[in-house]
Motif scaffolding. Structure first.
Motif, mmCIF file in Angstrom:
data_model
loop_
_atom_site.group_PDB
_atom_site.id
_atom_site.type_symbol
_atom_site.label_atom_id
_atom_site.label_comp_id
_atom_site.label_asym_id
_atom_site.label_seq_id
_atom_site.Cartn_x
_atom_site.Cartn_y
_atom_site.Cartn_z
ATOM 1 N N ILE A 24 -2.735 11.508 -3.192
ATOM 2 C CA ILE A 24 -1.985 12.272 -4.206
ATOM 3 C C ILE A 24 -2.630 13.657 -4.259
ATOM 4 O O ILE A 24 -3.706 13.832 -4.817
ATOM 5 N N GLU A 25 -1.966 14.630 -3.665
ATOM 6 C CA GLU A 25 -2.562 15.963 -3.574
ATOM 7 C C GLU A 25 -2.341 16.776 -4.842
ATOM 8 O O GLU A 25 -3.162 17.611 -5.210
ATOM 9 N N ALA A 26 -1.205 16.548 -5.496
ATOM 10 C CA ALA A 26 -0.941 17.203 -6.780
ATOM 11 C C ALA A 26 -0.204 16.194 -7.653
ATOM 12 O O ALA A 26 0.569 15.374 -7.142
ATOM 13 N N ASN A 27 -0.470 16.230 -8.947
ATOM 14 C CA ASN A 27 0.211 15.306 -9.862
ATOM 15 C C ASN A 27 0.248 15.962 -11.239
ATOM 16 O O ASN A 27 -0.631 15.756 -12.063
ATOM 17 N N ILE A 28 1.274 16.767 -11.458
ATOM 18 C CA ILE A 28 1.355 17.544 -12.699
ATOM 19 C C ILE A 28 2.364 16.880 -13.633
ATOM 20 O O ILE A 28 3.493 16.572 -13.231
ATOM 21 N N THR A 118 4.365 1.716 -7.061
ATOM 22 C CA THR A 118 3.135 2.467 -7.365
ATOM 23 C C THR A 118 1.877 1.758 -6.860
ATOM 24 O O THR A 118 0.949 2.392 -6.349
ATOM 25 N N ALA A 119 1.860 0.436 -6.997
ATOM 26 C CA ALA A 119 0.664 -0.308 -6.602
ATOM 27 C C ALA A 119 0.409 -0.236 -5.100
ATOM 28 O O ALA A 119 -0.715 -0.455 -4.642
ATOM 29 N N ARG A 120 1.416 0.100 -4.333
ATOM 30 C CA ARG A 120 1.207 0.276 -2.882
ATOM 31 C C ARG A 120 0.572 1.634 -2.602
ATOM 32 O O ARG A 120 -0.177 1.789 -1.643
ATOM 33 N N LEU A 121 0.884 2.597 -3.467
ATOM 34 C CA LEU A 121 0.248 3.914 -3.349
ATOM 35 C C LEU A 121 -1.218 3.832 -3.776
ATOM 36 O O LEU A 121 -2.107 4.335 -3.091
ATOM 37 N N THR A 122 -1.466 3.169 -4.902
ATOM 38 C CA THR A 122 -2.833 3.160 -5.439
ATOM 39 C C THR A 122 -3.724 2.127 -4.755
ATOM 40 O O THR A 122 -4.913 2.362 -4.561
ATOM 41 N N ASP A 123 -3.158 0.965 -4.408
ATOM 42 C CA ASP A 123 -3.992 -0.146 -3.932
ATOM 43 C C ASP A 123 -3.554 -0.737 -2.597
ATOM 44 O O ASP A 123 -4.079 -1.771 -2.196
ATOM 45 N N ASP A 124 -2.558 -0.120 -1.975
ATOM 46 C CA ASP A 124 -2.090 -0.609 -0.682
ATOM 47 C C ASP A 124 -1.711 -2.103 -0.726
ATOM 48 O O ASP A 124 -2.012 -2.854 0.215
ATOM 49 N N VAL A 125 -1.102 -2.515 -1.817
ATOM 50 C CA VAL A 125 -0.738 -3.930 -1.995
ATOM 51 C C VAL A 125 0.285 -4.335 -0.935
ATOM 52 O O VAL A 125 1.210 -3.591 -0.635
ATOM 53 N N GLN A 126 0.101 -5.535 -0.391
ATOM 54 C CA GLN A 126 1.020 -6.025 0.638
ATOM 55 C C GLN A 126 2.126 -6.869 -0.008
ATOM 56 O O GLN A 126 1.921 -7.505 -1.037
ATOM 57 N N GLN A 292 -4.326 -12.328 -7.362
ATOM 58 C CA GLN A 292 -4.983 -11.027 -7.442
ATOM 59 C C GLN A 292 -4.206 -10.205 -8.480
ATOM 60 O O GLN A 292 -2.988 -10.324 -8.568
ATOM 61 N N PHE A 293 -4.897 -9.398 -9.263
ATOM 62 C CA PHE A 293 -4.238 -8.628 -10.311
ATOM 63 C C PHE A 293 -4.369 -7.137 -10.014
ATOM 64 O O PHE A 293 -5.482 -6.633 -9.852
ATOM 65 N N ILE A 294 -3.249 -6.476 -9.931
ATOM 66 C CA ILE A 294 -3.286 -5.029 -9.681
ATOM 67 C C ILE A 294 -2.613 -4.299 -10.841
ATOM 68 O O ILE A 294 -1.425 -4.460 -11.101
ATOM 69 N N ALA A 295 -3.406 -3.508 -11.545
ATOM 70 C CA ALA A 295 -2.875 -2.661 -12.614
ATOM 71 C C ALA A 295 -3.251 -1.224 -12.245
ATOM 72 O O ALA A 295 -4.417 -0.854 -12.298
ATOM 73 N N PRO A 296 -2.282 -0.427 -11.846
ATOM 74 C CA PRO A 296 -2.590 0.957 -11.450
ATOM 75 C C PRO A 296 -3.247 1.718 -12.603
ATOM 76 O O PRO A 296 -3.131 1.313 -13.760
ATOM 77 N N PRO A 297 -3.979 2.807 -12.298
ATOM 78 C CA PRO A 297 -4.593 3.591 -13.367
ATOM 79 C C PRO A 297 -3.550 3.976 -14.411
ATOM 80 O O PRO A 297 -2.375 4.165 -14.073
#
Ligand code: KG4
Ligand code: ZN
Length: 340
Positions: A24-28, A118-126, A292-297
């Protein structure tokens, strides 16, 4: 591949730049809270005008922050629904105009798909995974088997979970938006006192994975009348959290029984996924079920444009192509995503 994403479907004007390497290069994110809070909710007309006032500036800022030029951007993604139509049109038309002027692909994105991936972006979830999507407008349990492969197992038959939190917060005299405020208040609530507030568990124990939150709000409104002290208000807020967490776990339990693919992961998304009690109780739930539990930031659970850029990118990579005649859709269920 580097995608610029635009999100304007509710009360956040957001622009992000995301790469296919999950950076994520920019996130405004520009919140319109101050504009809407005097009204106690989002006013669609005000939201649309505010998006229009700010969107160009935010796009420029994203490029400046990352020191990039248009040549570095490969495609433009924007939320095209579901959401408040005036706002959606602002973001969508901005993206279309940029795509046309720069001769780059335009990627129409479903806002819910943004949350779902989103969880694939943050955690590469399969794939496959079970998704609990809980926001101000939606509460759904979805089996995600691939990009564009979403099976809705259950959804709310009345209010969304976020509405239950927001409306209850209003009944307790808290500000707007109530979700984060009632979350903070509940953390000071006394457990024993909370038991005193006998709130219903709508649909708990019933078949399927649907939710219902309208009755909870009514029950809170009855108890709220007696809550004159801060201590009582905090205990009632805690009782509401117990009730919602209970129901969510019951519905997820049924979802696990319903799916016939090997699901190893539970993902939460949407603004309500920022709720600290829900996160804690879901951690217990996944532990019990060996998941497994994935909760993005938190900042990527609530509305943002990084998830829109990412969903656009995932769709593009899977062969989806958008056209400039794409029409904004105020209603757009995940099951109706086309072109994958
Ligand atoms: O996903 P989101 O940012 O926007 C929608 O697409 O609806 O979700 C916003 C919702 C609001 O109802 C807000 O009160 C709720 O998420 N929310 C929370 C918390 N943070 C945001 N609800 C409970 N606890 C929180 N900490
Ligand atoms: Zn959202």
């Amino acid at each position: 591949m580097r995608v610029l994403g635009i999100e304007t479907s509710c009360d956040e004007t957001a622009v992000a730049i995301v790469t296919d390497e999950r950076v994520i290069e920019a996130n405004i994110i520009l919140s319109q809270l101050d504009e809407h809070s005097p009204y106690g909710g989002v006013v669609p007309e005000i939201a649309a005008r505010a998006h229009l006032d700010h969107i160009d500036g935010l796009v420029e800022r994203a490029l400046e922050e990352t020191r990039q030029h248009w040549n570095d951007i490969n495609a433009i993604a924007a939320t095209c629904g579901p959401g408040l139509i005036g706002g959606v049109m602002v973001g969508m038309m901005t993206a279309k105009a940029l795509a046309l002027a720069l001769n780059k692909p335009f990627l129409p994105v479903n806002h819910l798909e943004g949350h779902a991936l989103t969880a694939r972006l943050t955690d590469d979830v399969q794939f496959p995974y079970l998704l609990l999507l809980a926001s101000g407008g939606h509460t759904q349990i979805i089996l995600v088997e691939g990009v564009g492969r979403y099976t809705e197992l259950g959804s709310t038959i009345d209010d969304a979970a976020g509405e239950a939190f927001d409306k209850s917060a209003k009944l307790l005299g808290l500000g707007y938006p109530g979700g984060p405020l009632i979350d903070t208040l509940a953390q000071t609530g006394d457990r024993d006192l909370a038991q005193h507030y006998d709130l219903p568990r709508p649909l708990k124990g019933r078949e399927g994975c649907d939710f219902s939150f309208a009755g909870l709000k009514t029950a809170v409104s009855k108890w709220a009348k007696d809550c004159t002290t801060d201590e009582n208000k905090a205990a009632l807020a805690l009782a509401l959290h117990y009730a919602i967490s209970d129901v969510v776990k019951d519905r997820l339990d049924n979802a696990l029984k319903m799916v016939d693919v090997p699901v190893k992961t539970l993902v939460v998304a949407g603004g309500v996924a920022a709720n600290s009690f829900l996160r804690d109780s879901l951690s217990d739930f996944v532990h019990l079920n060996g998941l497994q539990f994935i909760a993005p930031p938190l900042s990527l659970c609530t509305d943002n444009a990084a998830m829109i850029a990412w969903a656009g990118l995932e769709g593009y990579r899977s062969g989806r192509r958008g056209t400039l005649d794409f029409k904004a859709r105020p209603r757009w269920p995940l099951s109706e995503i086309e072109g994958t």
